[in-house]
Write a protein that holds these residues in place. Structure first.
Motif, PDB file in Angstrom:
ATOM      1  N   PHE A  44       1.457   6.684  -6.963  1.00 22.16           N
ATOM      2  CA  PHE A  44       0.347   7.563  -7.330  1.00 22.16           C
ATOM      3  C   PHE A  44       0.727   9.026  -7.123  1.00 22.16           C
ATOM      4  CE2 PHE A  44      -3.527   9.914  -6.204  1.00 22.16           C
ATOM      5  CZ  PHE A  44      -4.261   9.726  -7.357  1.00 22.16           C
ATOM      6  N   ASN A  45       1.323   9.339  -5.970  1.00 22.16           N
ATOM      7  CA  ASN A  45       1.715  10.720  -5.685  1.00 22.16           C
ATOM      8  C   ASN A  45       2.792  11.213  -6.642  1.00 22.16           C
ATOM      9  OD1 ASN A  45      -0.089  11.137  -3.587  1.00 22.16           O
ATOM     10  ND2 ASN A  45       1.290  10.277  -2.072  1.00 22.16           N
ATOM     11  N   LEU A  46       3.758  10.362  -6.952  1.00 25.63           N
ATOM     12  CA  LEU A  46       4.801  10.746  -7.895  1.00 25.63           C
ATOM     13  C   LEU A  46       4.206  10.967  -9.283  1.00 25.63           C
ATOM     14  CD1 LEU A  46       7.724  11.345  -8.514  1.00 25.63           C
ATOM     15  CD2 LEU A  46       8.114   8.898  -8.790  1.00 25.63           C
ATOM     16  N   GLN A  67       1.209  11.970 -10.002  1.00 23.33           N
ATOM     17  CA  GLN A  67       0.524  13.263  -9.978  1.00 23.33           C
ATOM     18  C   GLN A  67       1.512  14.426 -10.041  1.00 23.33           C
ATOM     19  OE1 GLN A  67      -1.959  13.039  -6.438  1.00 23.33           O
ATOM     20  NE2 GLN A  67      -3.765  12.927  -7.752  1.00 23.33           N
ATOM     21  N   ARG A  68       2.611  14.328  -9.317  1.00 21.50           N
ATOM     22  CA  ARG A  68       3.620  15.395  -9.327  1.00 21.50           C
ATOM     23  C   ARG A  68       4.205  15.585 -10.724  1.00 21.50           C
ATOM     24  NH1 ARG A  68       7.782  15.365  -4.513  1.00 21.50           N
ATOM     25  NH2 ARG A  68       6.885  17.251  -3.659  1.00 21.50           N
ATOM     26  N   LEU A  69       4.460  14.478 -11.403  1.00 23.63           N
ATOM     27  CA  LEU A  69       5.011  14.564 -12.753  1.00 23.63           C
ATOM     28  C   LEU A  69       4.030  15.247 -13.704  1.00 23.63           C
ATOM     29  CD1 LEU A  69       6.711  11.054 -12.955  1.00 23.63           C
ATOM     30  CD2 LEU A  69       7.863  13.270 -12.738  1.00 23.63           C
ATOM     31  N   ILE A  70       2.753  14.931 -13.570  1.00 27.35           N
ATOM     32  CA  ILE A  70       1.728  15.565 -14.403  1.00 27.35           C
ATOM     33  C   ILE A  70       1.675  17.064 -14.109  1.00 27.35           C
ATOM     34  CG2 ILE A  70      -0.766  15.755 -14.804  1.00 27.35           C
ATOM     35  CD1 ILE A  70      -0.878  12.678 -14.398  1.00 27.35           C
ATOM     36  N   HIS A  71       1.722  17.435 -12.841  1.00 31.11           N
ATOM     37  CA  HIS A  71       1.675  18.856 -12.470  1.00 31.11           C
ATOM     38  C   HIS A  71       2.906  19.611 -12.961  1.00 31.11           C
ATOM     39  CE1 HIS A  71      -2.021  18.804 -10.230  1.00 31.11           C
ATOM     40  NE2 HIS A  71      -1.611  17.766  -9.527  1.00 31.11           N
ATOM     41  N   LYS A  72       4.007  18.902 -13.186  1.00 34.79           N
ATOM     42  CA  LYS A  72       5.216  19.539 -13.719  1.00 34.79           C
ATOM     43  C   LYS A  72       5.183  19.646 -15.237  1.00 34.79           C
ATOM     44  CE  LYS A  72       8.345  18.531  -9.958  1.00 34.79           C
ATOM     45  NZ  LYS A  72       9.673  18.054  -9.593  1.00 34.79           N
ATOM     46  N   GLY A  73       4.081  19.197 -15.836  1.00 32.33           N
ATOM     47  CA  GLY A  73       3.924  19.332 -17.275  1.00 32.33           C
ATOM     48  C   GLY A  73       4.385  18.133 -18.078  1.00 32.33           C
ATOM     49  N   LEU A  74       4.724  17.043 -17.427  1.00 30.06           N
ATOM     50  CA  LEU A  74       5.145  15.843 -18.143  1.00 30.06           C
ATOM     51  C   LEU A  74       3.922  15.062 -18.610  1.00 30.06           C
ATOM     52  CD1 LEU A  74       8.042  14.878 -15.747  1.00 30.06           C
ATOM     53  CD2 LEU A  74       8.228  15.971 -17.968  1.00 30.06           C
ATOM     54  N   ILE A  75       4.098  14.293 -19.654  1.00 29.29           N
ATOM     55  CA  ILE A  75       2.974  13.601 -20.291  1.00 29.29           C
ATOM     56  C   ILE A  75       3.033  12.100 -20.000  1.00 29.29           C
ATOM     57  CG2 ILE A  75       1.854  13.101 -22.502  1.00 29.29           C
ATOM     58  CD1 ILE A  75       3.271  15.692 -23.526  1.00 29.29           C
ATOM     59  N   PRO A  76       1.967  11.567 -19.359  1.00 27.55           N
ATOM     60  CA  PRO A  76       1.911  10.122 -19.110  1.00 27.55           C
ATOM     61  C   PRO A  76       1.945   9.353 -20.434  1.00 27.55           C
ATOM     62  CG  PRO A  76       0.189  11.267 -17.884  1.00 27.55           C
ATOM     63  CD  PRO A  76       0.798  12.266 -18.826  1.00 27.55           C
ATOM     64  N   GLY A  77       2.695   8.265 -20.452  1.00 25.45           N
ATOM     65  CA  GLY A  77       2.809   7.458 -21.657  1.00 25.45           C
ATOM     66  C   GLY A  77       3.876   7.957 -22.615  1.00 25.45           C
ATOM     67  N   SER A 124       5.723   6.257 -17.397  1.00 27.03           N
ATOM     68  CA  SER A 124       4.660   5.254 -17.384  1.00 27.03           C
ATOM     69  C   SER A 124       4.920   4.272 -16.252  1.00 27.03           C
ATOM     70  CB  SER A 124       4.584   4.522 -18.729  1.00 27.03           C
ATOM     71  OG  SER A 124       5.793   3.824 -18.963  1.00 27.03           O
ATOM     72  N   ILE A 125       3.955   3.413 -16.023  1.00 25.66           N
ATOM     73  CA  ILE A 125       4.098   2.349 -15.031  1.00 25.66           C
ATOM     74  C   ILE A 125       3.991   1.034 -15.782  1.00 25.66           C
ATOM     75  CG2 ILE A 125       3.085   1.248 -12.998  1.00 25.66           C
ATOM     76  CD1 ILE A 125       2.214   3.996 -12.053  1.00 25.66           C
ATOM     77  N   ASP A 126       4.986   0.149 -15.600  1.00 27.79           N
ATOM     78  CA  ASP A 126       4.975  -1.123 -16.323  1.00 27.79           C
ATOM     79  C   ASP A 126       4.052  -2.127 -15.657  1.00 27.79           C
ATOM     80  OD1 ASP A 126       6.352  -2.253 -14.157  1.00 27.79           O
ATOM     81  OD2 ASP A 126       8.283  -2.300 -15.198  1.00 27.79           O
ATOM     82  N   GLY A 127       3.974  -3.316 -16.206  1.00 25.24           N
ATOM     83  CA  GLY A 127       3.090  -4.366 -15.703  1.00 25.24           C
ATOM     84  C   GLY A 127       3.405  -4.831 -14.299  1.00 25.24           C
ATOM     85  N   ASN A 128       4.617  -4.578 -13.833  1.00 23.38           N
ATOM     86  CA  ASN A 128       5.005  -4.955 -12.468  1.00 23.38           C
ATOM     87  C   ASN A 128       4.799  -3.816 -11.479  1.00 23.38           C
ATOM     88  OD1 ASN A 128       5.866  -7.547 -13.224  1.00 23.38           O
ATOM     89  ND2 ASN A 128       7.812  -6.708 -13.929  1.00 23.38           N
ATOM     90  N   GLY A 129       4.280  -2.690 -11.947  1.00 23.84           N
ATOM     91  CA  GLY A 129       4.051  -1.551 -11.075  1.00 23.84           C
ATOM     92  C   GLY A 129       5.259  -0.655 -10.892  1.00 23.84           C
ATOM     93  N   ASN A 130       6.295  -0.876 -11.708  1.00 25.51           N
ATOM     94  CA  ASN A 130       7.498  -0.038 -11.628  1.00 25.51           C
ATOM     95  C   ASN A 130       7.334   1.197 -12.494  1.00 25.51           C
ATOM     96  OD1 ASN A 130       8.932  -1.924  -9.995  1.00 25.51           O
ATOM     97  ND2 ASN A 130       9.279  -3.141 -11.821  1.00 25.51           N
ATOM     98  N   LEU A 131       7.751   2.332 -11.961  1.00 20.69           N
ATOM     99  CA  LEU A 131       7.673   3.588 -12.686  1.00 20.69           C
ATOM    100  C   LEU A 131       8.820   3.678 -13.676  1.00 20.69           C
ATOM    101  CD1 LEU A 131       6.029   6.231 -12.777  1.00 20.69           C
ATOM    102  CD2 LEU A 131       7.672   7.175 -11.163  1.00 20.69           C
ATOM    103  N   ARG A 132       8.511   3.973 -14.925  1.00 23.38           N
ATOM    104  CA  ARG A 132       9.506   4.128 -15.987  1.00 23.38           C
ATOM    105  C   ARG A 132       9.558   5.601 -16.370  1.00 23.38           C
ATOM    106  NH1 ARG A 132      12.327  -0.329 -15.505  1.00 23.38           N
ATOM    107  NH2 ARG A 132      11.019  -2.161 -15.658  1.00 23.38           N
ATOM    108  N   LEU A 133      10.761   6.177 -16.343  1.00 26.29           N
ATOM    109  CA  LEU A 133      10.940   7.595 -16.627  1.00 26.29           C
ATOM    110  C   LEU A 133      11.893   7.788 -17.794  1.00 26.29           C
ATOM    111  CD1 LEU A 133      11.649   8.707 -12.943  1.00 26.29           C
ATOM    112  CD2 LEU A 133       9.453   8.820 -14.126  1.00 26.29           C
ATOM    113  N   ASN A 134      11.569   8.723 -18.695  1.00 27.47           N
ATOM    114  CA  ASN A 134      12.548   9.084 -19.717  1.00 27.47           C
ATOM    115  C   ASN A 134      13.511  10.103 -19.102  1.00 27.47           C
ATOM    116  OD1 ASN A 134      11.318  11.624 -19.838  1.00 27.47           O
ATOM    117  ND2 ASN A 134      10.465  11.332 -21.890  1.00 27.47           N
ATOM    118  N   GLN A 188       0.830  -1.207   0.000  1.00 24.41           N
ATOM    119  CA  GLN A 188       0.000   0.000   0.000  1.00 24.41           C
ATOM    120  C   GLN A 188       0.863   1.255   0.000  1.00 24.41           C
ATOM    121  OE1 GLN A 188      -3.375   0.084  -0.370  1.00 24.41           O
ATOM    122  NE2 GLN A 188      -3.047   2.266  -0.638  1.00 24.41           N
ATOM    123  N   ILE A 189       1.941   1.254   0.758  1.00 29.60           N
ATOM    124  CA  ILE A 189       2.864   2.393   0.779  1.00 29.60           C
ATOM    125  C   ILE A 189       3.433   2.625  -0.617  1.00 29.60           C
ATOM    126  CG2 ILE A 189       5.122   3.178   1.607  1.00 29.60           C
ATOM    127  CD1 ILE A 189       4.422   1.796   4.293  1.00 29.60           C
TER     128      ILE A 189
END
Length: 74
Positions: A38-40, A42-52, A56-66, A31-32
């Motif tokens: 989720f919070n990260l 949202q922060r990325l979206i607020h900074k103007g970054l585009i999901p996808g 993105s988040i992969d099938g294992n729930g890991n955050l992938r960043l360019n 849960q943590i």
């Protein structure tokens, strides 16, 4: 337990990592991690970054960043 872990932050980071890995129940840790992602996200979206595109988040729930998103997080 949270106070103890917080105090360890000042003394020994390796002990903090061990305590988190071994003392926090798996369901709470899941849960943590979900809340942090989720919070990260949202922060990325607020900074103007585009999901996808920038992140993105992969099938294992890991955050992938360019590279752009990595600079934004750092």
């Amino acid at each position: 337990m949270i106070v103890s872990i917080e105090r360890l932050l000042w003394l020994d980071w390796d002990s903090v990592v061990w305590a988190i890995a071994h003392l926090i129940p798996a369901d709470i840790m899941t849960q943590i991690q979900s809340n942090l992602r989720f919070n990260l996200y949202q922060r990325l979206i607020h900074k103007g970054l585009i999901p996808g595109v920038d992140f993105s988040i992969d099938g294992n729930g890991n955050l992938r960043l360019n590279a752009k998103a990595q600079k934004s997080v750092a």
